[in-house]
Design a protein around this motif. Structure first.
Motif, mmCIF file in Angstrom:
data_model
loop_
_atom_site.group_PDB
_atom_site.id
_atom_site.type_symbol
_atom_site.label_atom_id
_atom_site.label_comp_id
_atom_site.label_asym_id
_atom_site.label_seq_id
_atom_site.Cartn_x
_atom_site.Cartn_y
_atom_site.Cartn_z
ATOM 1 N N ALA A 1 0.864 -1.191 0.000
ATOM 2 C CA ALA A 1 0.000 0.000 0.000
ATOM 3 C C ALA A 1 0.897 1.236 0.000
ATOM 4 C CB ALA A 1 -0.902 -0.004 1.223
ATOM 5 N N HIS A 2 0.805 2.033 -1.053
ATOM 6 C CA HIS A 2 1.666 3.212 -1.187
ATOM 7 C C HIS A 2 0.963 4.472 -0.692
ATOM 8 C CE1 HIS A 2 4.765 1.127 -3.450
ATOM 9 N NE2 HIS A 2 3.805 0.548 -4.144
ATOM 10 N N GLN A 3 1.744 5.346 -0.103
ATOM 11 C CA GLN A 3 1.244 6.640 0.339
ATOM 12 C C GLN A 3 1.524 7.690 -0.736
ATOM 13 O OE1 GLN A 3 -0.547 6.996 3.184
ATOM 14 N NE2 GLN A 3 -0.314 4.764 3.276
ATOM 15 N N PRO A 4 0.693 8.730 -0.818
ATOM 16 C CA PRO A 4 0.928 9.780 -1.825
ATOM 17 C C PRO A 4 2.268 10.481 -1.605
ATOM 18 C CG PRO A 4 -1.263 9.976 -0.847
ATOM 19 C CD PRO A 4 -0.517 8.978 -0.022
ATOM 20 N N THR A 5 2.956 10.756 -2.691
ATOM 21 C CA THR A 5 4.196 11.541 -2.628
ATOM 22 C C THR A 5 4.067 12.828 -3.438
ATOM 23 O OG1 THR A 5 5.193 10.478 -4.570
ATOM 24 C CG2 THR A 5 5.546 9.405 -2.436
ATOM 25 N N LEU A 6 2.962 12.962 -4.177
ATOM 26 C CA LEU A 6 2.737 14.124 -5.035
ATOM 27 C C LEU A 6 1.397 14.772 -4.689
ATOM 28 C CD1 LEU A 6 3.681 12.411 -8.420
ATOM 29 C CD2 LEU A 6 5.185 13.824 -7.013
ATOM 30 N N LYS A 7 1.258 16.038 -5.030
ATOM 31 C CA LYS A 7 -0.006 16.739 -4.817
ATOM 32 C C LYS A 7 -0.836 16.665 -6.093
ATOM 33 C CE LYS A 7 1.628 19.968 -1.273
ATOM 34 N NZ LYS A 7 1.789 21.401 -0.894
ATOM 35 N N GLY A 8 -1.890 15.859 -6.029
ATOM 36 C CA GLY A 8 -2.753 15.703 -7.188
ATOM 37 C C GLY A 8 -4.213 15.764 -6.805
ATOM 38 N N ASP A 9 -5.038 16.179 -7.740
ATOM 39 C CA ASP A 9 -6.484 16.271 -7.549
ATOM 40 C C ASP A 9 -7.117 14.999 -8.114
ATOM 41 O OD1 ASP A 9 -9.201 16.754 -7.666
ATOM 42 O OD2 ASP A 9 -9.000 18.803 -8.422
ATOM 43 N N ALA A 10 -7.496 14.088 -7.222
ATOM 44 C CA ALA A 10 -8.024 12.792 -7.653
ATOM 45 C C ALA A 10 -9.326 12.939 -8.437
ATOM 46 C CB ALA A 10 -8.226 11.881 -6.447
ATOM 47 N N GLN A 11 -10.147 13.929 -8.099
ATOM 48 C CA GLN A 11 -11.416 14.112 -8.811
ATOM 49 C C GLN A 11 -11.176 14.539 -10.258
ATOM 50 O OE1 GLN A 11 -13.544 12.255 -6.729
ATOM 51 N NE2 GLN A 11 -14.891 13.564 -7.927
ATOM 52 N N HIS A 12 -10.242 15.464 -10.434
ATOM 53 C CA HIS A 12 -9.883 15.859 -11.803
ATOM 54 C C HIS A 12 -9.222 14.688 -12.523
ATOM 55 C CE1 HIS A 12 -7.270 18.238 -14.772
ATOM 56 N NE2 HIS A 12 -8.516 18.264 -15.228
ATOM 57 N N GLY A 13 -8.414 13.939 -11.783
ATOM 58 C CA GLY A 13 -7.755 12.771 -12.361
ATOM 59 C C GLY A 13 -8.751 11.724 -12.826
ATOM 60 N N LYS A 14 -9.853 11.600 -12.104
ATOM 61 C CA LYS A 14 -10.895 10.639 -12.487
ATOM 62 C C LYS A 14 -11.467 10.984 -13.857
ATOM 63 C CE LYS A 14 -15.277 8.636 -10.920
ATOM 64 N NZ LYS A 14 -16.298 8.615 -9.835
ATOM 65 N N ALA A 15 -11.704 12.269 -14.090
ATOM 66 C CA ALA A 15 -12.231 12.702 -15.387
ATOM 67 C C ALA A 15 -11.228 12.418 -16.509
ATOM 68 C CB ALA A 15 -12.569 14.188 -15.337
ATOM 69 N N LEU A 16 -9.956 12.678 -16.238
ATOM 70 C CA LEU A 16 -8.920 12.432 -17.242
ATOM 71 C C LEU A 16 -8.723 10.941 -17.496
ATOM 72 C CD1 LEU A 16 -6.274 15.033 -15.988
ATOM 73 C CD2 LEU A 16 -7.669 15.222 -18.058
ATOM 74 N N PHE A 17 -8.941 10.140 -16.467
ATOM 75 C CA PHE A 17 -8.715 8.694 -16.563
ATOM 76 C C PHE A 17 -9.764 8.005 -17.438
ATOM 77 C CE2 PHE A 17 -8.752 4.284 -14.942
ATOM 78 C CZ PHE A 17 -7.406 3.983 -15.069
ATOM 79 N N ALA A 18 -10.814 8.709 -17.794
ATOM 80 C CA ALA A 18 -11.855 8.125 -18.650
ATOM 81 C C ALA A 18 -11.263 7.590 -19.954
ATOM 82 C CB ALA A 18 -12.937 9.163 -18.939
#
Length: 222
Positions: free
Chosen positions: A119-136
């Motif tokens: 289980a990895h912990q975050p090392t970067l600052k990212g917006d998961a909600q925006h990432g979800k849209a991009l991941f489509a």
């Protein structure tokens, strides 16, 4: 004459049977032998394949056998890890070449498959909600939970550290990875990476993938 033909056919059948037995024995990895071979890998990937950000060595625990096999063979063949701009790949390729043959590759993979998932912990600052849209765009191949799909040669992304995901996306965008003429599936991936306009987009996608850890059930034909 018929006796001679019969003996000949028996000989051919025996040879074919031996070939099948040898082929099957080569395909099955031995984790005990793999453990010995993995001693070379420990310095960067860790004793249980958890990875090490300092050495740019990704987590390999929990990754699918088919993908580990593909990438180890790509490194061995020079399909990956030969670009002068790919410093971590240049480090990895000699390590892959320490494996003397394909049986050794299978043995190492068999040992890696005994590792617990990390289980990895975050090392970067990212917006998961925006990432979800991009991941489509990505989920068409990698699956809605980033579980991967062997039939499309799309690896499992869930369980990878965020920094490694961003690092590889950058390499695909820059043409450091996914441009070798023998890297058919890497060439498929590169245009997808180019859809991410900024580094922050990459971080957002990585943040979303990290949030999916533990939800993925891998699609595999193994």
């Amino acid at each position: 004459m018929w006796v001679s033909i019969l003996h000949h056919n028996r000989y051919v059948i025996l040879i074919l049977a031996l070939f099948v037995i040898v082929s099957n024995s080569m395909a099955e990895g031995n984790p005990e032998r793999g453990k010995q071979l993995f001693a070379t890998c420990v310095a960067c990937h860790g004793e249980k394949g958890a990875g090490n950000i300092q050495f740019k060595a990704p987590s390999i625990a929990g990754q699918e056998s088919w993908y580990l096999r593909t990438q180890l063979m790509n490194f061995r063949k020079g399909v990956r890890g030969t670009s002068p701009l790919d410093t971590s790949g240049l480090t990895m390729r000699p390590m892959a070449l320490t494996l003397p043959d394909e049986q050794a590759v299978e043995d190492v993979i068999a040992y890696i498959k005994t590792f617990p998932i990390v289980a990895h912990q975050p090392t970067l600052k990212g917006d998961a909600q925006h990432g979800k849209a991009l991941f489509a765009v990505c989920q068409t191949c990698h699956g809605p939970n980033a579980q991967g799909n062997e039939s499309l040669h799309a690896p499992k992304l869930s369980g990878l550290p965020d920094w490694y995901i961003v690092q590889q996306l950058k390499k695909f965008k820059a043409g450091i990875r996914g441009t070798h003429p023998q890297d058919q599936w890497g060439q498929t991936m590169r245009p997808m990476a180019l859809t991410l306009q900024t580094e922050q987009d990459m971080k957002d996608v990585a943040a979303y993938i990290l949030s999916l850890s533990g939800q993925a059930e891998t699609i595999s034909t193994e």
